[in-house]
Structure formats: C-alpha cells, structure tokens
Design a protein around this motif. Structure first.
Motif, PDB file in Angstrom:
ATOM      1  N   ALA A  45      -7.628  -2.499   8.055  1.00 33.38           N
ATOM      2  CA  ALA A  45      -7.750  -1.053   8.281  1.00 33.38           C
ATOM      3  C   ALA A  45      -9.071  -0.743   8.981  1.00 33.38           C
ATOM      4  N   PRO A  46      -9.037  -0.031  10.083  1.00 34.01           N
ATOM      5  CA  PRO A  46     -10.266   0.234  10.865  1.00 34.01           C
ATOM      6  C   PRO A  46     -11.035   1.447  10.359  1.00 34.01           C
ATOM      7  N   GLY A  47     -11.515   1.405   9.149  1.00 29.50           N
ATOM      8  CA  GLY A  47     -12.319   2.492   8.620  1.00 29.50           C
ATOM      9  C   GLY A  47     -11.533   3.675   8.089  1.00 29.50           C
ATOM     10  N   ARG A  48     -10.216   3.587   8.079  1.00 24.66           N
ATOM     11  CA  ARG A  48      -9.363   4.679   7.588  1.00 24.66           C
ATOM     12  C   ARG A  48      -8.060   4.067   7.094  1.00 24.66           C
ATOM     13  N   MET A  49      -7.566   4.555   5.947  1.00 22.23           N
ATOM     14  CA  MET A  49      -6.373   3.930   5.375  1.00 22.23           C
ATOM     15  C   MET A  49      -5.627   4.906   4.480  1.00 22.23           C
ATOM     16  N   ASP A  50      -4.319   4.965   4.647  1.00 24.57           N
ATOM     17  CA  ASP A  50      -3.481   5.654   3.674  1.00 24.57           C
ATOM     18  C   ASP A  50      -3.250   4.653   2.542  1.00 24.57           C
ATOM     19  N   VAL A  51      -3.981   4.823   1.454  1.00 24.72           N
ATOM     20  CA  VAL A  51      -3.982   3.797   0.422  1.00 24.72           C
ATOM     21  C   VAL A  51      -2.646   3.702  -0.318  1.00 24.72           C
ATOM     22  N   VAL A  52      -1.848   4.767  -0.314  1.00 26.53           N
ATOM     23  CA  VAL A  52      -0.542   4.683  -0.967  1.00 26.53           C
ATOM     24  C   VAL A  52       0.419   3.898  -0.092  1.00 26.53           C
ATOM     25  N   ARG A  53       0.607   4.362   1.109  1.00 27.24           N
ATOM     26  CA  ARG A  53       1.592   3.730   1.985  1.00 27.24           C
ATOM     27  C   ARG A  53       1.198   2.304   2.365  1.00 27.24           C
ATOM     28  N   ASP A  54      -0.065   2.076   2.627  1.00 27.63           N
ATOM     29  CA  ASP A  54      -0.481   0.806   3.223  1.00 27.63           C
ATOM     30  C   ASP A  54      -1.177  -0.152   2.265  1.00 27.63           C
ATOM     31  N   LEU A  55      -1.294   0.236   0.980  1.00 21.37           N
ATOM     32  CA  LEU A  55      -1.947  -0.658   0.022  1.00 21.37           C
ATOM     33  C   LEU A  55      -1.212  -0.701  -1.311  1.00 21.37           C
ATOM     34  N   THR A  56      -1.188   0.420  -2.025  1.00 22.97           N
ATOM     35  CA  THR A  56      -0.686   0.358  -3.407  1.00 22.97           C
ATOM     36  C   THR A  56       0.815   0.109  -3.473  1.00 22.97           C
ATOM     37  N   ARG A  57       1.572   0.527  -2.453  1.00 22.84           N
ATOM     38  CA  ARG A  57       3.003   0.216  -2.420  1.00 22.84           C
ATOM     39  C   ARG A  57       3.270  -1.201  -1.914  1.00 22.84           C
ATOM     40  N   VAL A  58       2.422  -1.671  -1.011  1.00 16.28           N
ATOM     41  CA  VAL A  58       2.687  -2.946  -0.349  1.00 16.28           C
ATOM     42  C   VAL A  58       2.388  -4.126  -1.261  1.00 16.28           C
ATOM     43  N   VAL A  59       1.276  -4.072  -1.997  1.00 18.43           N
ATOM     44  CA  VAL A  59       0.878  -5.233  -2.806  1.00 18.43           C
ATOM     45  C   VAL A  59       1.936  -5.604  -3.842  1.00 18.43           C
ATOM     46  N   PRO A  60       2.418  -4.688  -4.694  1.00 20.43           N
ATOM     47  CA  PRO A  60       3.437  -5.098  -5.662  1.00 20.43           C
ATOM     48  C   PRO A  60       4.755  -5.504  -5.014  1.00 20.43           C
ATOM     49  N   THR A  61       5.069  -4.916  -3.859  1.00 19.68           N
ATOM     50  CA  THR A  61       6.303  -5.305  -3.167  1.00 19.68           C
ATOM     51  C   THR A  61       6.209  -6.750  -2.690  1.00 19.68           C
ATOM     52  N   ARG A  62       5.055  -7.134  -2.179  1.00 18.20           N
ATOM     53  CA  ARG A  62       4.880  -8.528  -1.737  1.00 18.20           C
ATOM     54  C   ARG A  62       4.773  -9.485  -2.921  1.00 18.20           C
ATOM     55  N   LEU A  63       4.251  -8.996  -4.040  1.00 13.98           N
ATOM     56  CA  LEU A  63       4.253  -9.828  -5.241  1.00 13.98           C
ATOM     57  C   LEU A  63       5.686 -10.139  -5.658  1.00 13.98           C
ATOM     58  N   VAL A  64       6.550  -9.132  -5.621  1.00 12.12           N
ATOM     59  CA  VAL A  64       7.966  -9.357  -5.929  1.00 12.12           C
ATOM     60  C   VAL A  64       8.572 -10.346  -4.933  1.00 12.12           C
ATOM     61  N   GLY A  65       8.189 -10.227  -3.664  1.00 13.23           N
ATOM     62  CA  GLY A  65       8.738 -11.118  -2.654  1.00 13.23           C
ATOM     63  C   GLY A  65       8.328 -12.556  -2.833  1.00 13.23           C
ATOM     64  N   THR A  66       7.062 -12.796  -3.168  1.00  7.20           N
ATOM     65  CA  THR A  66       6.551 -14.170  -3.250  1.00  7.20           C
ATOM     66  C   THR A  66       6.673 -14.760  -4.648  1.00  7.20           C
ATOM     67  N   TYR A  67       6.213 -14.040  -5.657  1.00  8.91           N
ATOM     68  CA  TYR A  67       6.211 -14.588  -7.014  1.00  8.91           C
ATOM     69  C   TYR A  67       7.597 -14.536  -7.649  1.00  8.91           C
ATOM     70  N   PHE A  68       8.330 -13.446  -7.440  1.00  3.52           N
ATOM     71  CA  PHE A  68       9.683 -13.354  -7.978  1.00  3.52           C
ATOM     72  C   PHE A  68      10.706 -14.009  -7.054  1.00  3.52           C
ATOM     73  N   GLY A  69      10.397 -14.097  -5.772  1.00  2.29           N
ATOM     74  CA  GLY A  69      11.331 -14.704  -4.827  1.00  2.29           C
ATOM     75  C   GLY A  69      12.334 -13.730  -4.263  1.00  2.29           C
ATOM     76  N   LEU A  70      12.032 -12.433  -4.279  1.00  8.34           N
ATOM     77  CA  LEU A  70      12.969 -11.405  -3.821  1.00  8.34           C
ATOM     78  C   LEU A  70      12.301 -10.521  -2.789  1.00  8.34           C
ATOM     79  N   ALA A  71      12.741 -10.606  -1.552  1.00  9.36           N
ATOM     80  CA  ALA A  71      12.164  -9.807  -0.483  1.00  9.36           C
ATOM     81  C   ALA A  71      13.242  -8.943   0.144  1.00  9.36           C
ATOM     82  N   GLY A  72      12.882  -7.690   0.466  1.00 13.26           N
ATOM     83  CA  GLY A  72      13.794  -6.792   1.144  1.00 13.26           C
ATOM     84  C   GLY A  72      13.633  -6.888   2.644  1.00 13.26           C
ATOM     85  N   PRO A  73      14.256  -5.979   3.382  1.00 10.35           N
ATOM     86  CA  PRO A  73      14.149  -6.024   4.848  1.00 10.35           C
ATOM     87  C   PRO A  73      12.729  -5.790   5.342  1.00 10.35           C
ATOM     88  N   ASP A  74      11.964  -4.958   4.644  1.00  6.84           N
ATOM     89  CA  ASP A  74      10.548  -4.749   4.936  1.00  6.84           C
ATOM     90  C   ASP A  74       9.922  -4.111   3.703  1.00  6.84           C
TER      91      ASP A  74
END
Length: 444
Positions: free
Chosen positions: A159-188
């Motif tokens: 992030a270049p000095g500005r970030m929507d922390v909901v859309r680009d951080l707090t939603r993304v991290v648990p979704t990727r945890l589900v994708g990698t640790y649980f083994g379940l990934a959606g289309p994006d």
C-alpha cells in the motif's frame, strides 16, 4: 398535546355515564373518544418505534439502563439478559438454553446441520472431536502465525501510504488463511469473503427473516458448496502433498472414522469458513477504529506492535474491541421455564420458548464484574472478555483468532504517522452488520 394530557381529556369526556351504561354515552362522544384513542394508539406506536430505533443506535446507554432497572427484561417477543453473571449462566446451561441456528444451517447445506448449530448431541461431540483432530492448536506457531504474519505484512507493504484496511487487509488475511491452511480457495479473495459474509448474516444476524437475504444466501451457499465439493474431488486424486485441514479430513475418512463422508467434511468446513472470515475482519476493523479514536492509546499500541510484543498488543486489541464488539449478544431459546438469577432481587422466570439475548456486549460493561468498565485498561483479567462467547459453544476458532486479529493489526500499526483518511473515507463504514470500508493513511 402530551400523551398523558390527551388520555386525561378522553377520560373526562366520558365522565360519569361510562360507569353506568355505555349506551347512555352520546354517539358524538363515543366517536370522539374512538378517534382520540386511535390517534393515541398511533402516537404510542410511533413512540415505541422511535424508542426501539434509539436503543439500536445507542446500545451501551440502553444496556446500562437495563442493568440498573431491569437486568432481565422479558417482553412478549424477547428476553434480554444484561448482567455478566446472568449472561454466563445462559451460555453455560446447554441443558435448557438451546441454540437456534439449526434450520438456517440446514438451509445452506440442503438438509444437514453442523456442529456449530447443534446442541449437546452425540453427533455434535463426534464432529467437534473430528475437527479438533484436523484444526490443531499445535499448528499455531509453525503454520498459522507465520502465514498470517506474512500475508498481513505483504499487503500493508504494497500500500503506497494509503489503504482501505477493511477491503484490502482485514477481509483478505482470513480469506487467504482459509485458502492455505484449510485448503479451500474461492475464485478470488473478495468474492469468497462476500459469500461467507452473506451466509454468516443469514444464519446469525437475520432476526426478521429477510426474504432478500435468504435468496442471496441460497446463491452464496450454492457457490460455496460447489467450491468445496470440487476441491474435495480434486484433492482425492492428488493426495499426500499438503498438510492442511482438508488433507487431514480426507485421512480420517480413509481410516473409516464416522462422520467424515464427503458431505460431512464439506458441511463442517463450510461452517468453519463462514464463522472465520467475516468475524475476523469485523473484529480487526472495529478494534482499529477504537484505537484511532484514542490517540494516546494508539501510540501505546503502536509501540507494542513495533516491539513485537504480541501478548501486549493482544491486550490493546481485545480491550479496544470491548467498546465495539462484533455483536450485541448471542441468542438462545429455553426448552422449559427457567428461573434466572435465583436468590437475587433481580430473579425472573423466562418462559419456555421465549428467545433470549444473552447480551455479551452489556456483560463486558457490567461494573459488578469489571473495575471501571468505562475506562480503557489493558490489565483486565481474561475472564472479563466474552468476545468468543462462553460455555459449550465458545468459538471454535478462538485459539486462532487470539493470534490472527492482533497480527493483522500489527502490520498496519507499525506504520509511522498512522491516521484516518480525511472525510467520510476515514470513518468505519458499515454494510449491514459488517464493516465494509475504512481508509487510513501513513508515511510510506
């Protein structure tokens, strides 16, 4: 004219004749009284509607009033339990206070419940034990923590000095945890998070049974079921190369463990990802919002983040979340008449079948339990917090989120000159019960 004055005027119009024979009251008086009562009913209904709206907009003030004057409020539609001890009593007594989520869970799985929505049954015990074999606390240091830390750090660094922390951080991290640790990934990331959020709202936050939400949930559920079913089928021809939750489920299936058919695996994983993604995002966003409201406390939390003291940062995180937790409480339905707070002056009997809100938000503000609950303090004992519920249905993922939520915040709190973006973008924006946006700025 004030309501009480109008009621007194109506009574005076009727006067003596009403006490003898209604037929003696002149017709014009009857009509006037009828019209007056109709108007009075309208004004009372309007007042009740406005009072309800105010209570929803001011939950802490409402709960504070109830704790003082009506700690166990019982209406025709709902009982609200507000004191700390009483809330824990409701959540711990699985013998009489039953969970209410089964029918909606069956709707999204097409006929099957999963353990998050079960009472104390053999199936619930079996499924919980099976998933504990697959989602292990010993995974935290070697798998979960490094994955969350790396993902959050990379997202913030991009992030270049500005970030929507909901859309680009707090939603993304648990979704990727589900994708990698649980083994379940959606289309994006965003689509998968949207599906999970819709399903969570349908199951847990839909008191009016909104048909539009039900339709959206049916669509989201079909996508999630297809995603998980497709992943299970693909993984059966590609075994042994991963050590994730899905692989462990399939290993238990190979061993012939009851409750581990493809459908069982899909339903339990569906329930876990629905419970994990939206609540993690909400907790992290709302905790950060509270820290940003308190500049001195924010500076202290940032110092903890930069010193890599995750335990200290966790204290700031969950104390911040206490001022705006992820829900007002948890719903239960008693299977029989229940005497609450027995032996106290506040004792009440909650009727069988009357929905009960165990108001965890109120309990975490109860001065009978918490010392100076209006103050932000990081020295509180862990028992003061009910973020993960209490009793038999304590959040399954609490051991993950004790680390995941502070780790998400640590990545952004390390930034210098962290501040809200100017204008509406910098405020925590809600979409229904969940945060949808909050933009911050920092020195790149």
């Amino acid at each position: 004219m004030p309501l009480l004055d109008r009621l007194e005027s109506l009574v005076q119009q009727v006067g003596g004749p009403i006490r003898s024979d209604l037929n003696e009251v002149p017709r014009e008086v009857q009509d006037a009284v009828g019209a007056g009562l109709a108007q009075l009913r309208t004004e009372v209904d309007d007042f009740a509607s406005k009072a309800q709206a105010w209570a929803l907009d001011h939950p802490d003030e409402t709960f504070a009033l109830l704790r003082r004057v009506q700690p166990i409020l019982i209406t025709d539609q709902l009982a609200v339990v507000t004191r700390y001890d009483d809330v824990k009593e409701v959540l711990s007594r699985q013998d009489v206070f039953r969970v209410t989520y089964g029918p909606k869970m069956e709707a999204i799985t097409l006929g099957s419940n999963f353990f998050l929505g079960m009472d104390d049954t053999p199936e619930a015990t079996r499924d919980l034990a099976n998933m504990r074999l697959c989602v292990r606390r010993e995974d935290l240091p070697g798998q979960v923590v490094p994955l969350v830390e790396r993902t959050a750090t990379e997202l913030v660094a991009a992030a270049p000095g500005r970030m929507d922390v909901v859309r680009d951080l707090t939603r993304v991290v648990p979704t990727r945890l589900v994708g990698t640790y649980f083994g379940l990934a959606g289309p994006d990331d965003q689509t998968f998070a949207d599906w999970a959020t819709t399903l969570f709202q349908f199951i847990f936050v839909d008191p009016t049974n909104d048909p539009a939400l039900a339709a959206a949930a049916a669509t989201a559920a079909a996508h999630v079921r297809a995603t998980i079913d497709g992943t299970i089928a693909a993984r059966k021809s590609d075994r042994g190369r991963r050590d994730d939750v899905l692989e462990r489920c399939l290993t238990l299936q190979d061993a012939g463990l009851p409750g581990m058919t493809d459908r069982d695996i899909r339903n339990n994983l569906l329930g876990l990802l629905v419970g994990l993604i939206p609540t993690t995002s909400q907790a992290a966003a709302q905790a950060l919002d509270q820290l940003l409201m308190r500049p001195d406390t924010l500076a202290e939390a940032q110092a903890a983040a930069r010193s890599d003291d995750l335990d200290l940062l966790g204290r700031y995180t969950f104390e911040a979340l206490r001022f705006n937790p992820i829900n007002p409480g948890l719903l239960r339905v008693p299977s029989e008449d229940v005497v609450m707070a027995h032996g106290t002056m506040r004792t009440r009997t909650i009727p069988k079948g009357r929905p009960v809100l165990a108001a965890t938000r109120s309990a975490m503000q109860d001065a009978a339990q918490l010392d100076q609950p209006e103050d932000f303090r990081i020295d509180r004992p862990g028992d003061d917090y009910l973020h993960f519920g209490f009793g038999p249905h304590t959040c399954f993922g609490r051991y993950i989120n004790v680390y995941q939520i502070p780790l998400i915040l640590r990545a952004i709190l390390r930034k210098l000159n962290l501040r809200r973006a100017a204008g509406p973008a910098g405020k925590l924006i809600m979409s229904g019960p969940f945060p949808s946006s909050m933009t911050v700025e920092f020195d790149a």
